[in-house]
Design a protein around this motif. Structure first.
Motif, PDB file in Angstrom:
ATOM      1  N   THR A 174       0.845  -1.196   0.000  1.00 46.41           N
ATOM      2  CA  THR A 174       0.000   0.000   0.000  1.00 46.41           C
ATOM      3  C   THR A 174       0.880   1.245   0.000  1.00 46.41           C
ATOM      4  OG1 THR A 174      -1.630  -1.220   1.289  1.00 46.41           O
ATOM      5  CG2 THR A 174      -1.899   1.171   1.186  1.00 46.41           C
ATOM      6  N   VAL A 175       0.753   2.049  -1.051  1.00 48.89           N
ATOM      7  CA  VAL A 175       1.522   3.306  -1.097  1.00 48.89           C
ATOM      8  C   VAL A 175       0.817   4.325  -0.206  1.00 48.89           C
ATOM      9  CG1 VAL A 175       2.332   2.863  -3.441  1.00 48.89           C
ATOM     10  CG2 VAL A 175       0.246   4.209  -3.102  1.00 48.89           C
ATOM     11  N   PRO A 176       1.518   5.432   0.175  1.00 48.65           N
ATOM     12  CA  PRO A 176       0.801   6.472   0.919  1.00 48.65           C
ATOM     13  C   PRO A 176      -0.475   6.843   0.165  1.00 48.65           C
ATOM     14  CG  PRO A 176       3.141   6.966   0.845  1.00 48.65           C
ATOM     15  CD  PRO A 176       2.921   5.779  -0.059  1.00 48.65           C
ATOM     16  N   LEU A 177      -1.578   6.940   0.883  1.00 53.20           N
ATOM     17  CA  LEU A 177      -2.884   7.028   0.211  1.00 53.20           C
ATOM     18  C   LEU A 177      -3.005   8.242  -0.713  1.00 53.20           C
ATOM     19  CD1 LEU A 177      -5.469   5.851   2.871  1.00 53.20           C
ATOM     20  CD2 LEU A 177      -4.469   4.603   0.958  1.00 53.20           C
ATOM     21  N   HIS A 178      -2.311   9.353  -0.376  1.00 56.58           N
ATOM     22  CA  HIS A 178      -2.453  10.535  -1.232  1.00 56.58           C
ATOM     23  C   HIS A 178      -1.844  10.306  -2.608  1.00 56.58           C
ATOM     24  CE1 HIS A 178       1.535  10.993   0.566  1.00 56.58           C
ATOM     25  NE2 HIS A 178       1.854  11.733  -0.466  1.00 56.58           N
ATOM     26  N   ARG A 179      -1.030   9.234  -2.739  1.00 59.68           N
ATOM     27  CA  ARG A 179      -0.442   8.928  -4.049  1.00 59.68           C
ATOM     28  C   ARG A 179      -1.323   7.981  -4.859  1.00 59.68           C
ATOM     29  NH1 ARG A 179       5.175   6.369  -4.017  1.00 59.68           N
ATOM     30  NH2 ARG A 179       6.249   7.509  -2.398  1.00 59.68           N
ATOM     31  N   SER A 180      -2.268   7.330  -4.172  1.00 60.73           N
ATOM     32  CA  SER A 180      -3.071   6.341  -4.877  1.00 60.73           C
ATOM     33  C   SER A 180      -4.052   7.049  -5.820  1.00 60.73           C
ATOM     34  CB  SER A 180      -3.814   5.491  -3.844  1.00 60.73           C
ATOM     35  OG  SER A 180      -5.125   5.283  -4.252  1.00 60.73           O
ATOM     36  N   PRO A 181      -4.240   6.527  -7.043  1.00 60.99           N
ATOM     37  CA  PRO A 181      -5.140   7.193  -8.001  1.00 60.99           C
ATOM     38  C   PRO A 181      -6.537   7.457  -7.415  1.00 60.99           C
ATOM     39  CG  PRO A 181      -3.919   5.451  -9.087  1.00 60.99           C
ATOM     40  CD  PRO A 181      -3.571   5.354  -7.624  1.00 60.99           C
ATOM     41  N   LEU A 182      -6.978   6.599  -6.509  1.00 52.38           N
ATOM     42  CA  LEU A 182      -8.324   6.796  -5.947  1.00 52.38           C
ATOM     43  C   LEU A 182      -8.438   8.144  -5.236  1.00 52.38           C
ATOM     44  CD1 LEU A 182     -11.132   5.592  -5.438  1.00 52.38           C
ATOM     45  CD2 LEU A 182     -10.228   4.609  -3.340  1.00 52.38           C
ATOM     46  N   PHE A 183      -7.337   8.572  -4.622  1.00 56.23           N
ATOM     47  CA  PHE A 183      -7.390   9.819  -3.869  1.00 56.23           C
ATOM     48  C   PHE A 183      -6.691  10.972  -4.587  1.00 56.23           C
ATOM     49  CE2 PHE A 183      -7.758   6.439  -0.697  1.00 56.23           C
ATOM     50  CZ  PHE A 183      -8.961   6.810  -0.126  1.00 56.23           C
ATOM     51  N   SER A 184      -6.131  10.724  -5.770  1.00 56.10           N
ATOM     52  CA  SER A 184      -5.383  11.796  -6.423  1.00 56.10           C
ATOM     53  C   SER A 184      -5.893  12.113  -7.828  1.00 56.10           C
ATOM     54  CB  SER A 184      -3.893  11.439  -6.486  1.00 56.10           C
ATOM     55  OG  SER A 184      -3.719  10.240  -7.194  1.00 56.10           O
ATOM     56  N   ARG A 207       1.429  17.968   0.129  1.00 54.36           N
ATOM     57  CA  ARG A 207       2.560  17.050   0.304  1.00 54.36           C
ATOM     58  C   ARG A 207       2.441  16.454   1.702  1.00 54.36           C
ATOM     59  NH1 ARG A 207       2.298  16.663  -3.750  1.00 54.36           N
ATOM     60  NH2 ARG A 207       3.280  17.584  -5.544  1.00 54.36           N
ATOM     61  N   PHE A 208       2.805  15.203   1.847  1.00 54.55           N
ATOM     62  CA  PHE A 208       2.738  14.539   3.149  1.00 54.55           C
ATOM     63  C   PHE A 208       4.124  13.962   3.453  1.00 54.55           C
ATOM     64  CE2 PHE A 208      -1.523  14.716   1.531  1.00 54.55           C
ATOM     65  CZ  PHE A 208      -2.285  15.038   2.644  1.00 54.55           C
ATOM     66  N   PRO A 209       5.054  14.828   3.885  1.00 55.55           N
ATOM     67  CA  PRO A 209       6.459  14.398   4.000  1.00 55.55           C
ATOM     68  C   PRO A 209       6.675  13.292   5.020  1.00 55.55           C
ATOM     69  CG  PRO A 209       6.156  16.653   4.837  1.00 55.55           C
ATOM     70  CD  PRO A 209       4.865  16.254   4.206  1.00 55.55           C
ATOM     71  N   VAL A 210       5.875  13.248   6.078  1.00 53.32           N
ATOM     72  CA  VAL A 210       6.086  12.211   7.093  1.00 53.32           C
ATOM     73  C   VAL A 210       5.716  10.838   6.513  1.00 53.32           C
ATOM     74  CG1 VAL A 210       5.410  11.395   9.387  1.00 53.32           C
ATOM     75  CG2 VAL A 210       5.723  13.855   8.974  1.00 53.32           C
ATOM     76  N   ALA A 211       4.546  10.794   5.839  1.00 50.05           N
ATOM     77  CA  ALA A 211       4.122   9.531   5.222  1.00 50.05           C
ATOM     78  C   ALA A 211       5.111   9.111   4.132  1.00 50.05           C
ATOM     79  CB  ALA A 211       2.721   9.681   4.642  1.00 50.05           C
ATOM     80  N   GLU A 212       5.572  10.082   3.342  1.00 51.33           N
ATOM     81  CA  GLU A 212       6.528   9.768   2.265  1.00 51.33           C
ATOM     82  C   GLU A 212       7.816   9.188   2.840  1.00 51.33           C
ATOM     83  OE1 GLU A 212       6.393   9.792  -0.915  1.00 51.33           O
ATOM     84  OE2 GLU A 212       4.558  10.901  -1.335  1.00 51.33           O
ATOM     85  N   ALA A 213       8.326   9.854   3.893  1.00 47.22           N
ATOM     86  CA  ALA A 213       9.601   9.404   4.466  1.00 47.22           C
ATOM     87  C   ALA A 213       9.443   8.009   5.073  1.00 47.22           C
ATOM     88  CB  ALA A 213      10.074  10.395   5.527  1.00 47.22           C
ATOM     89  N   ALA A 214       8.314   7.769   5.761  1.00 46.40           N
ATOM     90  CA  ALA A 214       8.096   6.448   6.368  1.00 46.40           C
ATOM     91  C   ALA A 214       8.049   5.384   5.278  1.00 46.40           C
ATOM     92  CB  ALA A 214       6.802   6.449   7.188  1.00 46.40           C
ATOM     93  N   TYR A 215       7.369   5.703   4.177  1.00 51.12           N
ATOM     94  CA  TYR A 215       7.250   4.720   3.093  1.00 51.12           C
ATOM     95  C   TYR A 215       8.609   4.446   2.456  1.00 51.12           C
ATOM     96  CZ  TYR A 215       5.719   2.373  -1.118  1.00 51.12           C
ATOM     97  OH  TYR A 215       5.556   1.447  -2.115  1.00 51.12           O
ATOM     98  N   GLN A 216       9.387   5.515   2.243  1.00 48.39           N
ATOM     99  CA  GLN A 216      10.686   5.348   1.589  1.00 48.39           C
ATOM    100  C   GLN A 216      11.597   4.394   2.353  1.00 48.39           C
ATOM    101  OE1 GLN A 216      11.526   6.033  -1.324  1.00 48.39           O
ATOM    102  NE2 GLN A 216       9.624   7.162  -1.678  1.00 48.39           N
ATOM    103  N   LEU A 217      11.440   4.336   3.679  1.00 53.39           N
ATOM    104  CA  LEU A 217      12.348   3.508   4.486  1.00 53.39           C
ATOM    105  C   LEU A 217      11.712   2.180   4.913  1.00 53.39           C
ATOM    106  CD1 LEU A 217      13.914   6.330   6.704  1.00 53.39           C
ATOM    107  CD2 LEU A 217      14.986   5.120   4.796  1.00 53.39           C
ATOM    108  N   SER A 218      10.523   1.867   4.382  1.00 57.11           N
ATOM    109  CA  SER A 218       9.831   0.659   4.859  1.00 57.11           C
ATOM    110  C   SER A 218      10.139  -0.568   3.998  1.00 57.11           C
ATOM    111  CB  SER A 218       8.313   0.885   4.839  1.00 57.11           C
ATOM    112  OG  SER A 218       7.962   1.801   5.820  1.00 57.11           O
ATOM    113  N   LEU A 219      10.297  -1.676   4.678  1.00 54.89           N
ATOM    114  CA  LEU A 219      10.468  -2.976   4.008  1.00 54.89           C
ATOM    115  C   LEU A 219       9.398  -3.912   4.556  1.00 54.89           C
ATOM    116  CD1 LEU A 219      14.211  -3.530   4.978  1.00 54.89           C
ATOM    117  CD2 LEU A 219      13.427  -2.686   2.777  1.00 54.89           C
ATOM    118  N   ALA A 220       8.761  -4.670   3.678  1.00 57.53           N
ATOM    119  CA  ALA A 220       7.729  -5.597   4.143  1.00 57.53           C
ATOM    120  C   ALA A 220       8.212  -7.039   3.968  1.00 57.53           C
ATOM    121  CB  ALA A 220       6.435  -5.375   3.373  1.00 57.53           C
TER     122      ALA A 220
END
Ligand SMILES: Cc1ncc(COP(=O)(O)O)c(C=O)c1O
Length: 256
Positions: A174-184, A207-220
């Motif tokens: 799941t990408v940060p929701l503001h990037r998902s086509p449904l919300f953008s 822009r949602f820098p906190v969500a972006e930064a968290a996503y950039q460093l996340s591994l699942a």
């Protein structure tokens, strides 16, 4: 304000002493294909009040089920038709999910033990910002086990090395929701109202820098092996992550 808990895959989880699904007015669990309690497709609704339960019954069912379950005089007027929907679970899905539900304690214990071992092992590796006991809740509500890399890590490089070593680690699905086509995207087909369109336009330029930064460093890490009672694949996942991290360090250090 009514609280509806999205408990999607947290079957059997507790926060403190209290079960997830008992905090709100309503709660919904998924029993989709990859869930710990799975019927292939479907869900489970919990309602704290009789009124919500009966309304939900009418939303999903007409005639026998609603006749049997709906007692409120005002709502009983609708039992022959329901409220227009037919959202009943397939009987086969219900049978499959019931079988998982009967093994829930064991499934949760296995998954929880494997996830804790994985987090503990990863927490000892330099470069990852993992807390050994970093699970929210006590039983684990994991779809995948998501961990954070430290800011100095090249996450794409690390993921590539992990994949080369046979690990199925990826960025969270799941990408940060503001990037998902449904919300953008202005005017996706299901967003009919002018108010919703305005909301999307307003979100598009934020822009949602906190969500972006968290996503950039996340591994699942994949959740599938969490179901193995013997957890035989947990140690190799930790060891190969250590190798991938040290390979990344080697290639980052200057050559003589
Ligand atoms: C947080 C969350 N909510 C809701 C869902 C949707 O579940 P389903 O469509 O299977 O009911 C998912 C699916 O994984 C989820 O992760």
């Amino acid at each position: 304000v009514a609280v509806i808990e999205d408990c999607s895959h947290s079957h059997g989880s507790k926060i403190g002493a209290r079960e997830v699904g008992t905090f709100g007015d309503l709660a919904v669990f998924s029993i989709g294909g990859h869930k710990m309690v799975s019927g292939g497709l479907g869900g489970i609704l919990l309602a704290a009040s009789r009124e919500h339960y009966e309304i939900a019954c009418l939303l999903g069912n007409f005639r026998p089920r609603s006749r049997n379950s709906v007692n409120d005089d005002r709502l009983r007027n609708f039992v022959e038709t329901g409220l227009g929907g037919n959202l009943r679970i397939s009987p086969i899905a219900a049978v499959l999910a019931t079988s998982h539900l009967n093994q829930l304690d064991e499934l949760v214990a296995t998954k929880s033990a494997n996830a804790r071992r994985l987090l503990h092992g990863l927490s000892e590796l330099p470069g990852l910002a993992v807390e050994a006991d970093g699970c929210v809740g006590d039983n684990g509500a994991w779809y995948g086990v998501t961990v954070q890399a430290g800011p100095e890590i090249d996450v794409d490089g690390l993921l590539r090395r992990q994949r080369e070593l046979g690990l199925r680690v990826r960025r969270p699905a799941t990408v940060p929701l503001h990037r998902s086509p449904l919300f953008s995207t202005a005017g996706p087909p299901t967003w009919a109202s002018a108010e919703q369109a305005r909301w999307i336009r307003a979100l598009r330029d934020r822009r949602f820098p906190v969500a972006e930064a968290a996503y950039q460093l996340s591994l699942a890490y994949p959740a599938t092996f969490m179901h193995d009672r013997h957890g035989i694949i947990v140690e190799p996942y930790i060891e190969r992550t250590a190798s991938a991290l040290s390979l990344a360090n080697d290639s980052a250090s200057p050559r003589r």
